[in-house]
Design an enzyme around this catalytic site. Structure first.
Site, PDB file in Angstrom:
ATOM      1  N   TYR A   1      90.159  51.605  74.423  1.00 52.44           N
ATOM      2  CA  TYR A   1      89.020  50.422  74.189  1.00 52.44           C
ATOM      3  C   TYR A   1      90.036  49.553  73.343  1.00 52.44           C
ATOM      4  CZ  TYR A   1      85.392  47.467  71.940  1.00 52.44           C
ATOM      5  OH  TYR A   1      84.691  46.518  71.423  1.00 52.44           O
TER       6      TYR A   1
ATOM      7  N   ASP B   1      98.206  48.288  71.266  1.00 52.05           N
ATOM      8  CA  ASP B   1      96.803  47.975  70.508  1.00 52.05           C
ATOM      9  C   ASP B   1      96.842  49.013  69.252  1.00 52.05           C
ATOM     10  OD1 ASP B   1      94.492  47.092  69.470  1.00 52.05           O
ATOM     11  OD2 ASP B   1      93.422  47.471  71.359  1.00 52.05           O
TER      12      ASP B   1
ATOM     13  N   LYS C   1      91.201  45.640  61.737  1.00 56.19           N
ATOM     14  CA  LYS C   1      90.492  46.484  60.946  1.00 56.19           C
ATOM     15  C   LYS C   1      91.205  46.607  59.645  1.00 56.19           C
ATOM     16  CE  LYS C   1      88.053  48.928  64.321  1.00 56.19           C
ATOM     17  NZ  LYS C   1      88.326  48.977  65.839  1.00 56.19           N
TER      18      LYS C   1
HETATM   19  C1  PLP Z   1      88.027  48.068  67.030  1.00 51.83           C
HETATM   20  C2  PLP Z   1      89.195  47.685  68.086  1.00 51.83           C
HETATM   21  C3  PLP Z   1      89.266  46.727  68.588  1.00 51.83           C
HETATM   22  C4  PLP Z   1      88.417  45.381  68.520  1.00 51.83           C
HETATM   23  O1  PLP Z   1      88.450  44.810  67.254  1.00 51.83           O
HETATM   24  P1  PLP Z   1      87.234  43.964  66.939  1.00 51.83           P
HETATM   25  O2  PLP Z   1      87.605  43.689  65.461  1.00 51.83           O
HETATM   26  O3  PLP Z   1      86.033  44.771  66.864  1.00 51.83           O
HETATM   27  O4  PLP Z   1      87.031  42.735  67.759  1.00 51.83           O
HETATM   28  C5  PLP Z   1      90.543  46.440  69.617  1.00 51.83           C
HETATM   29  N1  PLP Z   1      91.222  47.534  69.853  1.00 51.83           N
HETATM   30  C6  PLP Z   1      91.192  48.578  69.203  1.00 51.83           C
HETATM   31  C7  PLP Z   1      92.085  49.617  69.467  1.00 51.83           C
HETATM   32  C8  PLP Z   1      90.228  48.858  68.362  1.00 51.83           C
HETATM   33  O5  PLP Z   1      89.937  50.076  67.626  1.00 51.83           O
END
Ligand code: PLP
Length: 436
Positions: free
Chosen positions: A149, A244, A272
Protein backbone atom coordinates in the site's frame (compact mmCIF):
# COMPACT_ATOMS: atom_id res chain seq x y z
CA UNK A 1 -18.38 -17.13 28.70
CA UNK A 2 -18.20 -13.80 26.87
CA UNK A 3 -17.93 -10.79 29.08
CA UNK A 4 -20.59 -8.13 28.98
CA UNK A 5 -19.83 -5.65 26.23
CA UNK A 6 -18.41 -2.30 27.27
CA UNK A 7 -20.64 0.76 27.44
CA UNK A 8 -20.80 2.44 24.04
CA UNK A 9 -23.65 4.91 24.44
CA UNK A 10 -21.67 8.05 23.68
CA UNK A 11 -19.62 6.53 20.86
CA UNK A 12 -22.78 5.21 19.24
CA UNK A 13 -24.47 8.58 19.51
CA UNK A 14 -21.49 10.37 17.97
CA UNK A 15 -21.37 7.78 15.20
CA UNK A 16 -25.06 8.27 14.40
CA UNK A 17 -24.32 11.99 14.11
CA UNK A 18 -21.09 11.63 12.11
CA UNK A 19 -22.89 9.57 9.48
CA UNK A 20 -24.71 12.77 8.53
CA UNK A 21 -21.45 14.55 7.92
CA UNK A 22 -19.00 12.08 6.39
CA UNK A 23 -19.26 9.14 3.99
CA UNK A 24 -19.59 6.13 6.28
CA UNK A 25 -19.36 8.49 9.24
CA UNK A 26 -15.56 8.65 9.03
CA UNK A 27 -12.69 10.54 7.43
CA UNK A 28 -10.69 7.44 6.52
CA UNK A 29 -12.46 4.18 5.61
CA UNK A 30 -10.87 1.60 7.93
CA UNK A 31 -11.99 3.61 10.97
CA UNK A 32 -15.60 2.62 10.28
CA UNK A 33 -15.06 -0.93 11.67
CA UNK A 34 -16.55 -2.44 8.49
CA UNK A 35 -13.89 -5.13 8.47
CA UNK A 36 -14.36 -6.36 12.04
CA UNK A 37 -18.06 -5.52 12.22
CA UNK A 38 -19.83 -3.37 14.79
CA UNK A 39 -19.43 0.36 15.21
CA UNK A 40 -16.38 2.54 15.82
CA UNK A 41 -15.31 3.89 19.18
CA UNK A 42 -14.86 7.63 19.38
CA UNK A 43 -11.62 8.40 21.16
CA UNK A 44 -11.46 11.22 23.63
CA UNK A 45 -7.88 11.22 24.85
CA UNK A 46 -4.63 9.34 24.97
CA UNK A 47 -1.76 9.21 27.41
CA UNK A 48 1.35 7.06 27.08
CA UNK A 49 0.24 3.58 25.94
CA UNK A 50 -3.44 4.19 26.77
CA UNK A 51 -6.47 5.68 25.08
CA UNK A 52 -9.90 6.45 26.51
CA UNK A 53 -13.09 6.51 24.49
CA UNK A 54 -16.02 8.90 24.89
CA UNK A 55 -17.70 6.49 27.32
CA UNK A 56 -14.69 6.49 29.62
CA UNK A 57 -13.45 3.00 28.65
CA UNK A 58 -9.68 2.69 28.87
CA UNK A 59 -7.59 0.62 26.45
CA UNK A 60 -3.98 -0.36 25.94
CA UNK A 61 -3.51 1.10 22.46
CA UNK A 62 -1.71 -0.98 19.82
CA UNK A 63 -2.99 1.11 16.90
CA UNK A 64 -0.96 4.18 17.95
CA UNK A 65 -2.64 6.28 15.26
CA UNK A 66 -1.58 3.63 12.69
CA UNK A 67 2.10 3.98 13.47
CA UNK A 68 3.11 7.62 14.01
CA UNK A 69 3.12 7.44 17.83
CA UNK A 70 6.33 5.54 18.51
CA UNK A 71 6.53 7.46 21.81
CA UNK A 72 2.91 6.78 22.67
CA UNK A 73 0.36 9.49 23.35
CA UNK A 74 1.26 12.90 24.69
CA UNK A 75 4.96 12.33 25.13
CA UNK A 76 6.21 15.20 27.31
CA UNK A 77 8.92 16.44 24.94
CA UNK A 78 6.72 16.24 21.87
CA UNK A 79 3.90 17.99 23.72
CA UNK A 80 6.14 20.78 25.02
CA UNK A 81 7.74 21.37 21.60
CA UNK A 82 4.32 21.70 20.00
CA UNK A 83 3.08 24.17 22.61
CA UNK A 84 6.26 26.23 22.61
CA UNK A 85 6.33 26.49 18.82
CA UNK A 86 2.64 27.27 18.57
CA UNK A 87 3.12 30.32 20.78
CA UNK A 88 4.80 31.99 17.80
CA UNK A 89 1.97 31.21 15.39
CA UNK A 90 0.70 28.14 13.56
CA UNK A 91 1.82 28.66 9.97
CA UNK A 92 3.51 31.23 7.77
CA UNK A 93 3.91 29.82 4.27
CA UNK A 94 7.48 31.14 4.41
CA UNK A 95 10.64 29.30 5.42
CA UNK A 96 11.23 28.74 9.13
CA UNK A 97 14.22 27.59 11.19
CA UNK A 98 12.26 24.48 12.26
CA UNK A 99 12.42 23.01 8.75
CA UNK A 100 16.21 23.29 8.73
CA UNK A 101 16.41 21.71 12.16
CA UNK A 102 14.35 18.66 11.31
CA UNK A 103 15.98 18.23 7.88
CA UNK A 104 19.54 18.45 9.20
CA UNK A 105 18.73 16.03 12.01
CA UNK A 106 17.47 13.49 9.48
CA UNK A 107 20.10 14.04 6.79
CA UNK A 108 22.98 13.70 9.26
CA UNK A 109 21.69 10.25 10.19
CA UNK A 110 20.56 8.89 6.84
CA UNK A 111 23.62 8.93 4.58
CA UNK A 112 22.02 7.88 1.30
CA UNK A 113 19.91 11.02 0.92
CA UNK A 114 21.45 14.46 0.37
CA UNK A 115 18.26 16.48 0.26
CA UNK A 116 14.62 16.06 1.05
CA UNK A 117 11.33 17.85 0.64
CA UNK A 118 8.65 18.00 3.34
CA UNK A 119 5.01 17.44 2.43
CA UNK A 120 1.93 16.82 4.57
CA UNK A 121 1.15 13.11 4.23
CA UNK A 122 2.56 9.78 3.16
CA UNK A 123 0.32 9.80 0.10
CA UNK A 124 1.74 13.14 -0.99
CA UNK A 125 5.30 11.92 -0.44
CA UNK A 126 4.69 8.88 -2.65
CA UNK A 127 2.86 10.86 -5.33
CA UNK A 128 5.74 13.34 -5.50
CA UNK A 129 8.42 10.64 -5.49
CA UNK A 130 6.77 8.93 -8.46
CA UNK A 131 6.54 12.21 -10.37
CA UNK A 132 10.20 12.86 -9.60
CA UNK A 133 11.19 9.39 -10.83
CA UNK A 134 9.28 9.95 -14.06
CA UNK A 135 10.70 13.44 -14.49
CA UNK A 136 14.25 12.31 -13.81
CA UNK A 137 14.21 9.25 -16.08
CA UNK A 138 11.88 10.59 -18.77
CA UNK A 139 10.07 7.23 -18.67
CA UNK A 140 6.41 6.61 -17.87
CA UNK A 141 5.67 3.23 -16.37
CA UNK A 142 6.04 2.26 -12.73
CA UNK A 143 6.23 -1.13 -11.09
CA UNK A 144 4.47 -1.91 -7.82
CA UNK A 145 3.94 -5.13 -5.87
CA UNK A 146 0.65 -6.80 -5.14
CA UNK A 147 -0.05 -6.38 -1.43
CA UNK A 148 1.91 -3.15 -0.92
CA UNK A 149 0.00 0.00 0.00
CA UNK A 150 1.33 3.40 -0.92
CA UNK A 151 -1.50 5.73 -0.01
CA UNK A 152 -4.35 6.73 -2.29
CA UNK A 153 -2.31 7.91 -5.27
CA UNK A 154 -4.23 7.20 -8.52
CA UNK A 155 -1.33 5.35 -10.14
CA UNK A 156 -1.07 3.05 -7.14
CA UNK A 157 -4.72 2.17 -6.58
CA UNK A 158 -4.09 -0.66 -8.94
CA UNK A 159 -4.44 -4.43 -8.75
CA UNK A 160 -2.70 -7.10 -10.73
CA UNK A 161 -4.59 -8.02 -13.88
CA UNK A 162 -4.31 -11.57 -15.17
CA UNK A 163 -1.21 -13.17 -16.65
CA UNK A 164 2.37 -13.29 -15.52
CA UNK A 165 3.67 -9.79 -16.19
CA UNK A 166 0.61 -7.71 -15.73
CA UNK A 167 -0.61 -4.27 -16.53
CA UNK A 168 -2.68 -3.08 -13.63
CA UNK A 169 -6.41 -2.63 -13.42
CA UNK A 170 -7.67 0.13 -11.18
CA UNK A 171 -8.83 -0.91 -7.72
CA UNK A 172 -10.93 2.20 -7.14
CA UNK A 173 -13.70 3.82 -9.09
CA UNK A 174 -12.48 7.13 -10.43
CA UNK A 175 -9.09 5.88 -11.58
CA UNK A 176 -9.11 5.72 -15.39
CA UNK A 177 -7.88 2.44 -16.91
CA UNK A 178 -5.49 4.51 -18.98
CA UNK A 179 -3.75 5.56 -15.75
CA UNK A 180 -3.75 2.05 -14.34
CA UNK A 181 -2.10 0.76 -17.54
CA UNK A 182 1.00 2.78 -16.68
CA UNK A 183 1.44 0.64 -13.57
CA UNK A 184 2.81 -2.88 -13.75
CA UNK A 185 1.87 -5.06 -10.79
CA UNK A 186 4.08 -7.96 -9.71
CA UNK A 187 3.95 -10.52 -6.92
CA UNK A 188 6.20 -9.83 -3.93
CA UNK A 189 9.31 -11.89 -3.26
CA UNK A 190 9.53 -13.20 -6.84
CA UNK A 191 12.75 -12.19 -8.55
CA UNK A 192 11.93 -14.13 -11.73
CA UNK A 193 8.73 -12.17 -12.31
CA UNK A 194 10.68 -8.96 -11.80
CA UNK A 195 13.44 -9.91 -14.19
CA UNK A 196 11.04 -10.92 -16.92
CA UNK A 197 9.10 -7.68 -16.45
CA UNK A 198 12.31 -5.66 -16.78
CA UNK A 199 13.41 -7.62 -19.83
CA UNK A 200 10.16 -6.78 -21.57
CA UNK A 201 9.44 -3.22 -20.48
CA UNK A 202 12.60 -1.63 -19.05
CA UNK A 203 12.75 0.87 -21.93
CA UNK A 204 9.69 2.58 -20.43
CA UNK A 205 9.93 1.81 -16.69
CA UNK A 206 10.88 4.82 -14.57
CA UNK A 207 10.84 3.21 -11.16
CA UNK A 208 9.93 0.33 -8.89
CA UNK A 209 8.17 1.22 -5.66
CA UNK A 210 8.06 -1.20 -2.74
CA UNK A 211 7.37 -1.24 0.96
CA UNK A 212 10.65 -2.97 1.88
CA UNK A 213 8.76 -4.22 4.94
CA UNK A 214 5.24 -4.71 3.56
CA UNK A 215 3.05 -3.90 6.56
CA UNK A 216 -0.27 -2.69 5.20
CA UNK A 217 -1.70 -6.02 4.13
CA UNK A 218 -0.53 -8.29 6.84
CA UNK A 219 3.18 -8.28 7.57
CA UNK A 220 4.73 -9.94 4.52
CA UNK A 221 8.39 -10.03 5.47
CA UNK A 222 10.46 -10.41 2.31
CA UNK A 223 13.56 -12.54 1.86
CA UNK A 224 16.52 -10.24 2.20
CA UNK A 225 17.93 -11.85 -0.93
CA UNK A 226 14.87 -10.67 -2.86
CA UNK A 227 15.43 -7.07 -1.78
CA UNK A 228 19.14 -7.33 -2.58
CA UNK A 229 18.44 -8.69 -6.05
CA UNK A 230 15.74 -6.08 -6.60
CA UNK A 231 18.36 -3.41 -5.88
CA UNK A 232 20.84 -5.03 -8.25
CA UNK A 233 18.32 -5.46 -11.06
CA UNK A 234 17.17 -1.84 -10.81
CA UNK A 235 20.78 -0.70 -11.16
CA UNK A 236 21.39 -3.08 -14.05
CA UNK A 237 18.32 -1.86 -15.96
CA UNK A 238 18.74 1.82 -14.94
CA UNK A 239 15.42 1.92 -13.17
CA UNK A 240 15.03 3.95 -9.97
CA UNK A 241 14.23 2.07 -6.79
CA UNK A 242 11.81 3.80 -4.41
CA UNK A 243 11.56 2.50 -0.86
CA UNK A 244 8.23 3.56 0.57
CA UNK A 245 9.25 3.76 4.21
CA UNK A 246 6.19 5.65 5.40
CA UNK A 247 5.52 2.88 7.91
CA UNK A 248 9.01 1.36 8.36
CA UNK A 249 11.03 4.58 8.41
CA UNK A 250 12.12 5.54 11.96
CA UNK A 251 10.21 2.42 13.09
CA UNK A 252 12.50 -0.60 12.62
CA UNK A 253 15.65 1.55 12.79
CA UNK A 254 16.21 5.28 12.49
CA UNK A 255 17.05 4.77 8.82
CA UNK A 256 14.18 2.32 8.38
CA UNK A 257 14.40 -0.87 6.36
CA UNK A 258 17.22 0.61 4.26
CA UNK A 259 19.40 0.74 7.37
CA UNK A 260 18.15 -2.55 8.80
CA UNK A 261 18.85 -4.48 5.60
CA UNK A 262 21.77 -2.37 4.39
CA UNK A 263 20.11 -1.76 1.03
CA UNK A 264 20.09 1.70 -0.51
CA UNK A 265 17.13 2.95 -2.55
CA UNK A 266 17.39 5.82 -5.03
CA UNK A 267 14.41 7.68 -3.58
CA UNK A 268 12.85 7.19 -0.16
CA UNK A 269 9.49 8.31 1.20
CA UNK A 270 8.66 8.91 4.86
CA UNK A 271 5.52 9.76 6.80
CA UNK A 272 3.84 8.69 10.05
CA UNK A 273 6.62 8.80 12.72
CA UNK A 274 8.38 11.74 11.04
CA UNK A 275 5.64 14.14 12.19
CA UNK A 276 5.37 13.13 15.85
CA UNK A 277 1.60 12.72 15.44
CA UNK A 278 1.09 15.79 13.24
CA UNK A 279 0.68 15.60 9.45
CA UNK A 280 4.14 15.35 7.85
CA UNK A 281 5.55 13.35 4.98
CA UNK A 282 8.86 13.65 3.12
CA UNK A 283 10.72 12.34 0.13
CA UNK A 284 14.44 12.40 -0.35
CA UNK A 285 17.27 11.28 -2.65
CA UNK A 286 20.79 12.13 -3.76
CA UNK A 287 21.44 15.66 -5.08
CA UNK A 288 21.52 14.53 -8.72
CA UNK A 289 17.91 13.43 -8.42
CA UNK A 290 16.59 16.07 -6.04
CA UNK A 291 17.86 18.86 -8.30
CA UNK A 292 15.01 17.94 -10.64
CA UNK A 293 12.48 19.23 -8.09
CA UNK A 294 11.15 22.77 -8.54
CA UNK A 295 12.30 25.51 -8.14
CA UNK A 296 15.73 24.00 -9.00
CA UNK A 297 14.33 21.72 -11.68
CA UNK A 298 11.35 20.92 -13.91
CA UNK A 299 9.36 18.58 -11.63
CA UNK A 300 6.65 20.67 -10.00
CA UNK A 301 5.68 20.01 -6.39
CA UNK A 302 4.39 22.41 -3.73
CA UNK A 303 2.33 22.67 -0.54
CA UNK A 304 0.59 25.47 1.39
CA UNK A 305 1.29 23.84 4.74
CA UNK A 306 4.49 21.96 3.80
CA UNK A 307 7.15 22.20 6.48
CA UNK A 308 4.62 23.53 8.96
CA UNK A 309 6.63 24.72 11.98
CA UNK A 310 4.44 23.10 14.63
CA UNK A 311 4.57 19.76 12.83
CA UNK A 312 8.34 20.10 12.31
CA UNK A 313 8.79 20.72 16.04
CA UNK A 314 6.72 17.66 16.93
CA UNK A 315 8.70 15.52 14.49
CA UNK A 316 12.06 16.76 15.74
CA UNK A 317 11.19 16.15 19.39
CA UNK A 318 10.11 12.61 18.54
CA UNK A 319 13.10 11.79 16.30
CA UNK A 320 15.55 13.06 18.91
CA UNK A 321 14.30 10.37 21.27
CA UNK A 322 14.40 7.75 18.49
CA UNK A 323 18.04 8.57 17.79
CA UNK A 324 19.12 7.79 21.36
CA UNK A 325 21.31 4.74 21.99
CA UNK A 326 19.48 1.43 22.25
CA UNK A 327 16.08 2.95 21.50
CA UNK A 328 15.31 0.43 18.75
CA UNK A 329 16.97 -2.52 20.50
CA UNK A 330 14.78 -2.00 23.56
CA UNK A 331 11.60 -1.67 21.54
CA UNK A 332 12.40 -4.79 19.58
CA UNK A 333 13.25 -6.93 22.60
CA UNK A 334 10.06 -5.86 24.43
CA UNK A 335 8.01 -6.64 21.35
CA UNK A 336 9.70 -9.98 20.89
CA UNK A 337 9.07 -11.14 24.44
CA UNK A 338 5.42 -10.04 24.09
CA UNK A 339 4.90 -11.97 20.85
CA UNK A 340 6.84 -15.02 21.98
CA UNK A 341 4.64 -15.45 25.06
CA UNK A 342 1.60 -15.60 22.83
CA UNK A 343 3.31 -17.71 20.20
CA UNK A 344 4.47 -20.28 22.77
CA UNK A 345 0.90 -20.63 23.98
CA UNK A 346 -0.35 -21.13 20.42
CA UNK A 347 2.33 -23.69 19.70
CA UNK A 348 1.62 -25.69 22.85
CA UNK A 349 -2.11 -25.64 22.23
CA UNK A 350 -2.03 -26.21 18.51
CA UNK A 351 -3.75 -22.90 17.69
CA UNK A 352 -3.13 -21.82 14.07
CA UNK A 353 -2.17 -18.29 15.10
CA UNK A 354 1.24 -16.69 15.09
CA UNK A 355 2.20 -13.12 15.90
CA UNK A 356 4.72 -12.20 13.22
CA UNK A 357 6.92 -9.28 14.15
CA UNK A 358 9.82 -7.14 13.09
CA UNK A 359 11.13 -4.36 15.31
CA UNK A 360 8.09 -3.00 17.12
CA UNK A 361 5.56 -3.98 14.41
CA UNK A 362 3.47 -7.12 14.87
CA UNK A 363 0.68 -8.89 13.01
CA UNK A 364 -1.90 -11.49 14.03
CA UNK A 365 -1.31 -14.10 11.35
CA UNK A 366 -3.99 -16.79 11.24
CA UNK A 367 -2.07 -18.72 8.62
CA UNK A 368 -0.88 -21.73 10.54
CA UNK A 369 2.80 -21.69 11.35
CA UNK A 370 4.22 -20.76 7.98
CA UNK A 371 5.85 -17.46 7.22
CA UNK A 372 4.12 -15.88 4.24
CA UNK A 373 5.66 -13.40 1.85
CA UNK A 374 3.01 -12.93 -0.84
CA UNK A 375 -0.40 -11.34 -0.44
CA UNK A 376 -2.42 -14.17 -1.99
CA UNK A 377 -1.17 -16.51 0.75
CA UNK A 378 -3.12 -14.61 3.40
CA UNK A 379 -6.05 -16.62 4.73
CA UNK A 380 -9.02 -14.50 3.58
CA UNK A 381 -11.18 -15.81 6.44
CA UNK A 382 -10.78 -13.04 9.01
CA UNK A 383 -13.46 -14.35 11.37
CA UNK A 384 -10.93 -15.43 14.02
CA UNK A 385 -9.32 -12.03 14.06
CA UNK A 386 -12.68 -10.31 14.15
CA UNK A 387 -13.80 -12.31 17.19
CA UNK A 388 -10.46 -11.61 18.84
CA UNK A 389 -10.81 -7.91 18.11
CA UNK A 390 -14.17 -7.69 19.87
CA UNK A 391 -13.03 -9.81 22.79
CA UNK A 392 -10.02 -7.53 23.26
CA UNK A 393 -12.08 -4.35 23.02
CA UNK A 394 -14.27 -5.72 25.79
CA UNK A 395 -11.12 -6.47 27.77
CA UNK A 396 -9.27 -3.18 27.48
CA UNK A 397 -7.10 -3.66 24.39
CA UNK A 398 -7.44 -1.61 21.22
CA UNK A 399 -6.13 -3.02 17.94
CA UNK A 400 -6.61 -1.43 14.55
CA UNK A 401 -10.05 -2.64 13.36
CA UNK A 402 -8.93 -4.99 10.57
CA UNK A 403 -7.11 -8.30 10.46
CA UNK A 404 -4.99 -7.01 7.57
CA UNK A 405 -3.53 -4.27 9.74
CA UNK A 406 -0.46 -4.51 11.94
CA UNK A 407 -0.07 -3.39 15.57
CA UNK A 408 2.60 -1.13 17.01
CA UNK A 409 4.46 -1.10 20.30
CA UNK A 410 5.60 2.29 21.59
CA UNK A 411 8.33 3.10 24.09
CA UNK A 412 5.55 3.74 26.64
CA UNK A 413 4.35 0.13 26.45
CA UNK A 414 6.27 -1.17 29.48
CA UNK A 415 7.01 -4.86 29.96
CA UNK A 416 4.35 -4.91 32.66
CA UNK A 417 1.73 -3.50 30.29
CA UNK A 418 2.81 -5.86 27.54
CA UNK A 419 2.51 -8.80 29.94
CA UNK A 420 -1.01 -7.76 30.84
CA UNK A 421 -1.84 -7.47 27.16
CA UNK A 422 -0.32 -10.88 26.39
CA UNK A 423 -2.38 -12.48 29.17
CA UNK A 424 -5.58 -10.97 27.83
CA UNK A 425 -4.78 -12.06 24.30
CA UNK A 426 -4.08 -15.59 25.52
CA UNK A 427 -7.39 -15.53 27.45
CA UNK A 428 -9.07 -14.58 24.16
CA UNK A 429 -7.37 -17.38 22.27
CA UNK A 430 -8.51 -19.83 24.97
CA UNK A 431 -12.11 -18.75 24.57
CA UNK A 432 -12.05 -19.07 20.80
CA UNK A 433 -10.14 -22.30 20.53
CA UNK A 434 -12.69 -23.93 22.91
CA UNK A 435 -15.58 -22.64 20.84
CA UNK A 436 -14.38 -23.70 17.42
C1 PLP B 1 0.39 4.99 5.68
C2 PLP B 1 1.14 4.73 4.43
C3 PLP B 1 1.02 5.55 3.30
C4 PLP B 1 0.04 6.68 3.23
O1 PLP B 1 0.33 7.69 4.16
P1 PLP B 1 -0.84 8.73 4.53
O2 PLP B 1 -0.18 9.67 5.48
O3 PLP B 1 -1.94 7.92 5.11
O4 PLP B 1 -1.24 9.39 3.27
C5 PLP B 1 1.83 5.29 2.22
N1 PLP B 1 2.71 4.27 2.22
C6 PLP B 1 2.84 3.45 3.29
C7 PLP B 1 3.84 2.35 3.25
C8 PLP B 1 2.05 3.63 4.41
O5 PLP B 1 2.17 2.81 5.45
Amino acid sequence: MFQEGIKRTNSNELYEESKNYFPGGVNSPVRAFKSVGGTPLFIKKGDGPYIWDEDGNKFIDFCCSWGPLILGHNDTNVFNSIVETLQNGASFGAPTRKENELASFILERIPFIDKLRFVSSGTEAVMSAIRLARGYTGKNKIVKFDGCYHGHVDALLVNAGSGLVTFGTSSSAGVPDSFAKETLVLPLNDIHALRSCFENYSHDISCVIIEPIPANNGLLLQDKSFLTELRALCSEFKILLIFDEVISGFRVAFGGAAELYGITPDIVTYGKIIGGGLPVGAYGAKKEIMQFVSPDGPVYQAGTLSGNPVAMAAGLAQLKRCAEDNFYQELESKTRSFTSKINSFCLENDVPLELISIGSIFWFSFNGKKRITVSNQINPDMSSFNKMHHFLLNNGIYLGPSGYEVGFVSDKHSELILNTAAEKIIAGIRVFSEHK
